[in-house]
Design a protein around this motif. Structure first.
Motif, PDB file in Angstrom:
ATOM      1  N   PHE A  36       0.878  -1.179   0.000  1.00  9.41           N
ATOM      2  CA  PHE A  36       0.000   0.000   0.000  1.00  9.41           C
ATOM      3  C   PHE A  36       0.909   1.221   0.000  1.00  9.41           C
ATOM      4  O   PHE A  36       1.591   1.480   0.992  1.00  9.41           O
ATOM      5  CB  PHE A  36      -0.861   0.049   1.268  1.00  9.41           C
ATOM      6  N   TRP A  37       0.960   1.969  -1.099  1.00  9.23           N
ATOM      7  CA  TRP A  37       1.830   3.149  -1.082  1.00  9.23           C
ATOM      8  C   TRP A  37       1.294   4.220  -0.148  1.00  9.23           C
ATOM      9  O   TRP A  37       2.039   5.103   0.282  1.00  9.23           O
ATOM     10  CB  TRP A  37       2.033   3.684  -2.497  1.00  9.23           C
ATOM     11  N   GLN A  38       0.018   4.143   0.203  1.00  2.43           N
ATOM     12  CA  GLN A  38      -0.524   4.959   1.287  1.00  2.43           C
ATOM     13  C   GLN A  38      -0.506   4.072   2.534  1.00  2.43           C
ATOM     14  O   GLN A  38      -1.339   3.189   2.685  1.00  2.43           O
ATOM     15  CB  GLN A  38      -1.952   5.414   0.981  1.00  2.43           C
ATOM     16  N   GLY A 237       3.795  -0.469   3.785  1.00  7.18           N
ATOM     17  CA  GLY A 237       3.238   0.828   3.424  1.00  7.18           C
ATOM     18  C   GLY A 237       4.314   1.829   3.086  1.00  7.18           C
ATOM     19  O   GLY A 237       5.469   1.700   3.492  1.00  7.18           O
ATOM     20  N   GLY A 238       3.929   2.840   2.310  1.00  3.66           N
ATOM     21  CA  GLY A 238       4.841   3.924   1.984  1.00  3.66           C
ATOM     22  C   GLY A 238       5.296   3.896   0.541  1.00  3.66           C
ATOM     23  O   GLY A 238       4.915   3.036  -0.252  1.00  3.66           O
ATOM     24  N   GLY A 239       6.105   4.870   0.196  1.00  3.02           N
ATOM     25  CA  GLY A 239       6.575   5.002  -1.180  1.00  3.02           C
ATOM     26  C   GLY A 239       5.605   5.816  -2.001  1.00  3.02           C
ATOM     27  O   GLY A 239       4.982   6.753  -1.502  1.00  3.02           O
ATOM     28  N   ASP A 240       5.462   5.453  -3.259  1.00  5.86           N
ATOM     29  CA  ASP A 240       4.522   6.167  -4.133  1.00  5.86           C
ATOM     30  C   ASP A 240       3.842   5.145  -5.028  1.00  5.86           C
ATOM     31  O   ASP A 240       4.205   3.971  -5.081  1.00  5.86           O
ATOM     32  CB  ASP A 240       5.249   7.231  -4.951  1.00  5.86           C
ATOM     33  N   ALA A 241       2.816   5.604  -5.747  1.00  9.63           N
ATOM     34  CA  ALA A 241       2.006   4.695  -6.557  1.00  9.63           C
ATOM     35  C   ALA A 241       2.823   4.020  -7.646  1.00  9.63           C
ATOM     36  O   ALA A 241       2.633   2.821  -7.933  1.00  9.63           O
ATOM     37  CB  ALA A 241       0.831   5.453  -7.164  1.00  9.63           C
ATOM     38  N   ALA A 242       3.717   4.758  -8.278  1.00 10.07           N
ATOM     39  CA  ALA A 242       4.513   4.188  -9.369  1.00 10.07           C
ATOM     40  C   ALA A 242       5.437   3.087  -8.872  1.00 10.07           C
ATOM     41  O   ALA A 242       5.546   2.015  -9.483  1.00 10.07           O
ATOM     42  CB  ALA A 242       5.317   5.284 -10.057  1.00 10.07           C
ATOM     43  N   LEU A 428      -0.134  25.482  -4.331  1.00 11.68           N
ATOM     44  CA  LEU A 428      -0.259  24.037  -4.275  1.00 11.68           C
ATOM     45  C   LEU A 428       0.485  23.458  -3.083  1.00 11.68           C
ATOM     46  O   LEU A 428       1.616  23.829  -2.797  1.00 11.68           O
ATOM     47  CB  LEU A 428       0.263  23.416  -5.575  1.00 11.68           C
ATOM     48  N   ARG A 429      -0.179  22.539  -2.417  1.00 10.82           N
ATOM     49  CA  ARG A 429       0.434  21.877  -1.275  1.00 10.82           C
ATOM     50  C   ARG A 429       0.022  20.412  -1.292  1.00 10.82           C
ATOM     51  O   ARG A 429      -1.085  20.077  -1.720  1.00 10.82           O
ATOM     52  CB  ARG A 429      -0.008  22.533   0.036  1.00 10.82           C
ATOM     53  N   ASN A 430       0.902  19.528  -0.843  1.00 12.68           N
ATOM     54  CA  ASN A 430       0.533  18.119  -0.711  1.00 12.68           C
ATOM     55  C   ASN A 430       1.146  17.549   0.556  1.00 12.68           C
ATOM     56  O   ASN A 430       2.172  18.025   1.042  1.00 12.68           O
ATOM     57  CB  ASN A 430       0.941  17.315  -1.946  1.00 12.68           C
ATOM     58  N   ALA A 431       0.480  16.553   1.086  1.00 12.92           N
ATOM     59  CA  ALA A 431       0.950  15.885   2.301  1.00 12.92           C
ATOM     60  C   ALA A 431       1.001  14.393   2.051  1.00 12.92           C
ATOM     61  O   ALA A 431       0.232  13.851   1.244  1.00 12.92           O
ATOM     62  CB  ALA A 431       0.013  16.196   3.467  1.00 12.92           C
ATOM     63  N   SER A 432       1.894  13.712   2.732  1.00 14.61           N
ATOM     64  CA  SER A 432       1.988  12.259   2.627  1.00 14.61           C
ATOM     65  C   SER A 432       0.606  11.641   2.804  1.00 14.61           C
ATOM     66  O   SER A 432      -0.146  12.009   3.715  1.00 14.61           O
ATOM     67  CB  SER A 432       2.924  11.718   3.705  1.00 14.61           C
ATOM     68  N   ALA A 433       0.262  10.681   1.927  1.00 11.32           N
ATOM     69  CA  ALA A 433      -1.058  10.049   2.002  1.00 11.32           C
ATOM     70  C   ALA A 433      -1.284   9.384   3.354  1.00 11.32           C
ATOM     71  O   ALA A 433      -2.419   9.350   3.851  1.00 11.32           O
ATOM     72  CB  ALA A 433      -1.195   9.025   0.883  1.00 11.32           C
ATOM     73  N   SER A 434      -0.228   8.877   3.949  1.00 17.34           N
ATOM     74  CA  SER A 434      -0.366   8.228   5.252  1.00 17.34           C
ATOM     75  C   SER A 434      -0.851   9.199   6.309  1.00 17.34           C
ATOM     76  O   SER A 434      -1.603   8.839   7.216  1.00 17.34           O
ATOM     77  CB  SER A 434       0.974   7.621   5.681  1.00 17.34           C
ATOM     78  N   VAL A 435      -0.420  10.435   6.203  1.00 16.66           N
ATOM     79  CA  VAL A 435      -0.842  11.477   7.134  1.00 16.66           C
ATOM     80  C   VAL A 435      -2.178  12.079   6.697  1.00 16.66           C
ATOM     81  O   VAL A 435      -3.103  12.239   7.492  1.00 16.66           O
ATOM     82  CB  VAL A 435       0.228  12.586   7.231  1.00 16.66           C
TER      83      VAL A 435
END
Length: 569
Positions: A36-38, A237-242, A428-435
């Motif tokens: 799960f990348w999230q 968990g972690g990383g990115d979708a790709a 634009l702002r983004n946060a780790s999906a886990s957070v």
């Protein structure tokens, strides 16, 4: 007749699941490696509305019934689906009775009983509990035990579609003995229970590292002695979708990677390695931009992004909300980021077909920059020297937040450029999906907190009936300090007429009338600008070519039948 057909279909499906899969004996297929990348932040779906938590927890804890891959309701911990025809639903529609399977045990060996079902209702409706899935229990007056394996639910008023509480991955049963001291405000502090719930599913948690790794082993007390085929699961968990998709499709390091939200051309390159396959199914998932109806100004302190903060200084103007949607070219977003796994949409309820509206397509499905500019001109929003419109000292310059993902960041850039054409700026702002999806009430970066002007993500609802999902936009479902920031009404949208219409839907039995009411509610949310729907997203995940038994399901949890997964020899 429709309910009878549903019951028969459910019975057939249940028999197929029980005995129709040809795989190895329990535990002989080794470790199932999931990515799960999230990353998962809790195993308690009542404390997080994030899809990753709902999916991960559904490996362990289960509902009374599920919706299968065909969109049909099937019994799970219950022995049958209650209907009026079989006496499970009262003729006055004021109550329903669930008969539980008598042989179900929790993974600790203790019996699963009606008391666990009753406790789950009490847990999610406890004052100050902040249950993330509270909408599932809307209209439930009481839950009581007729006997140890029979549960009666009483409704506040006749409920024509009662399959909400205890149905689907968003409304599973938790063990009363484990969570008895975790009611109300105590819920988030029960770390051991939240990280390692005792369940009735095919697997049980052996170790949980928040936002990192969850390990499971086969449940020795699972009700089918031949399942699961896998002895254990490692969920990283972690990383990115790709990178997650690559680990299955190209390198073969993992067996299953959830949510391949990756550019189409990148996935095509990975597929050439021949190690894995993509599975896509369409359900009710919509990528949307939520508009904050409250003021997120940090200067407001604890009142920030709550109804006490007052309306958003710019987004309170309907012309602004409509112009933001008109300026967006959804076709470009789909082509660039989704390919076959996406379709442009103006609906928050895009499926099933019977409830999918077309009313807003005429004005929102195709971009109209000229129309958007005229709307803002007529409303008195004037461009300044920097090209950004302003009115009465308020600038149309928005903080635009989402989770970290290459497709989402590319979408942000596209939307930013589209909004620039109408004099609207975007930071634009983004946060780790886990957070972002984690639900931690102490974090300022969760989507529930909504400490931004506009917020982009996706979610969906279990099953095919949208009543409980539409109830998430009721005025009293707003996240805030009083409910631990766990309400589902993320935009803080509040319209008494909408609330009233949801009430009408809850009392309506005829399928055609229910569909029309659902369309009206959907249309209100889009027309009034609670959000800007962008893409009807298909669920797209990657699986190893050796992994069998998967029934891709967009109406419930992707891992709903994980007990039947096995490795091809």
């Amino acid at each position: 007749m429709k309910n009878v057909k549903m019951l028969l279909a459910g019975t057939v499906a249940a028999l197929a699941l029980a005995g129709g899969t040809a795989h190895a004996e329990r535990g002989t297929d080794g470790d199932l490696k999931i990515l799960f990348w999230q990353a998962v932040s809790t195993m308690n779906p009542f404390l997080s509305a994030g899809t990753k938590e709902v999916l991960a927890s559904s490996i362990v804890i289960e509902p009374l019934a599920r919706t299968d891959e065909k969109g049909e309701l099937v019994p799970w911990l219950a022995s049958e689906i209650p209907t009026v025809e079989n006496g499970g639903i009262a003729k006055d529609l004021l109550s329903m009775t669930w008969k539980l399977k008598p042989d179900v045990k929790w993974s600790d060996g203790t019996p699963f009983t009606a008391e666990d079902v009753i406790f789950t209702w009490k847990y999610c409706t406890a004052p100050d509990g902040g249950c993330a899935q509270a909408a599932q229990y809307e209209g439930v007056k009481n839950v009581e035990a007729v006997d140890p394996h029979t549960v009666k639910i009483t409704f506040e008023e006749p409920k024509p579609y009662p399959y909400s509480a205890f149905v689907g991955a968003q409304s599973p049963i938790i063990q009363a003995a484990q969570f008895k001291d975790c009611l109300g405000a105590k819920a988030p502090g029960c770390t051991a229970a939240n990280f390692g719930p005792i369940g009735t599913g095919a697997f049980m948690v052996t170790d949980f590292k928040p936002n990192d790794v969850v390990t499971f082993k086969a449940n020795p007390n699972y009700r089918d002695a031949a399942k699961p085929a896998f002895a254990s699961i490692t969920l990283k968990g972690g990383g990115d979708a790709a990178s997650a998709a690559r680990a299955v499709l190209e390198t073969g390091e993992y067996d299953y990677a959830w949510n391949a939200q990756v550019e189409p051309e990148v996935l095509e390159t990975m597929m050439a390695a021949g190690k894995g396959r993509l599975e896509i199914s369409f359900g009710t998932q919509t990528e949307r931009i939520n508009l904050n109806w409250t003021n997120p100004d940090p200067a407001l302190g604890a009142k920030r992004s709550t109804k006490e903060a007052g309306p958003h200084p710019a987004l309170k103007d309907p012309a602004v909300r409509r112009a933001l949607s008109l300026a967006i070219d959804r076709d470009i977003i789909v082509e660039a980021g989704y390919g076959k796994s996406g379709k442009p949409t103006c609906n928050i309820v895009p499926a099933p077909e019977a409830v999918a509206s077309t009313k807003n397509d005429s004005w929102c499905l195709k971009a109209d920059v000229e129309g958007a500019n005229k709307l803002l001109d007529d409303a008195g929003w004037v461009k300044g020297g920097d090209g950004i419109r302003a009115k009465d000292g308020v600038k149309l310059n928005f903080l635009y937040s989402t989770s970290t993902n290459s497709v989402r960041q590319a979408t942000q850039e596209l939307v930013k450029s589209m909004w620039a054409e109408i004099g609207v700026g975007a930071e634009l702002r983004n946060a780790s999906a886990s957070v972002f999806f984690g639900g931690d009430p102490a974090s300022p970066d969760t989507f529930q907190k909504f400490y931004a002007d506009v917020l982009m993500y996706t979610n969906n609802f279990d099953g095919t009936d949208p009543e409980k999902y539409l109830a998430e936009w009721l005025c009293d479902k707003m996240p805030g300090p009083s409910n631990g920031w766990q309400g589902q009404n993320i935009p803080r949208y509040c319209n008494p007429e909408f609330d009233k219409l949801v009430g009408t839907l809850s009392k309506t039995a005829e399928p055609e009338k229910r569909a029309e009411l659902a369309k009206q509610l959907n249309d209100m949310l889009t027309e009034e600008g609670a959000h800007i729907p962008l893409v009807h997203r298909g669920d797209q995940s990657s699986f190893a070519v050796t992994l069998e038994g998967i029934k891709m399901n967009s109406w419930d949890s992707q891992v709903w039948n994980i007990a039947d997964w096995y490795r091809k020899k």
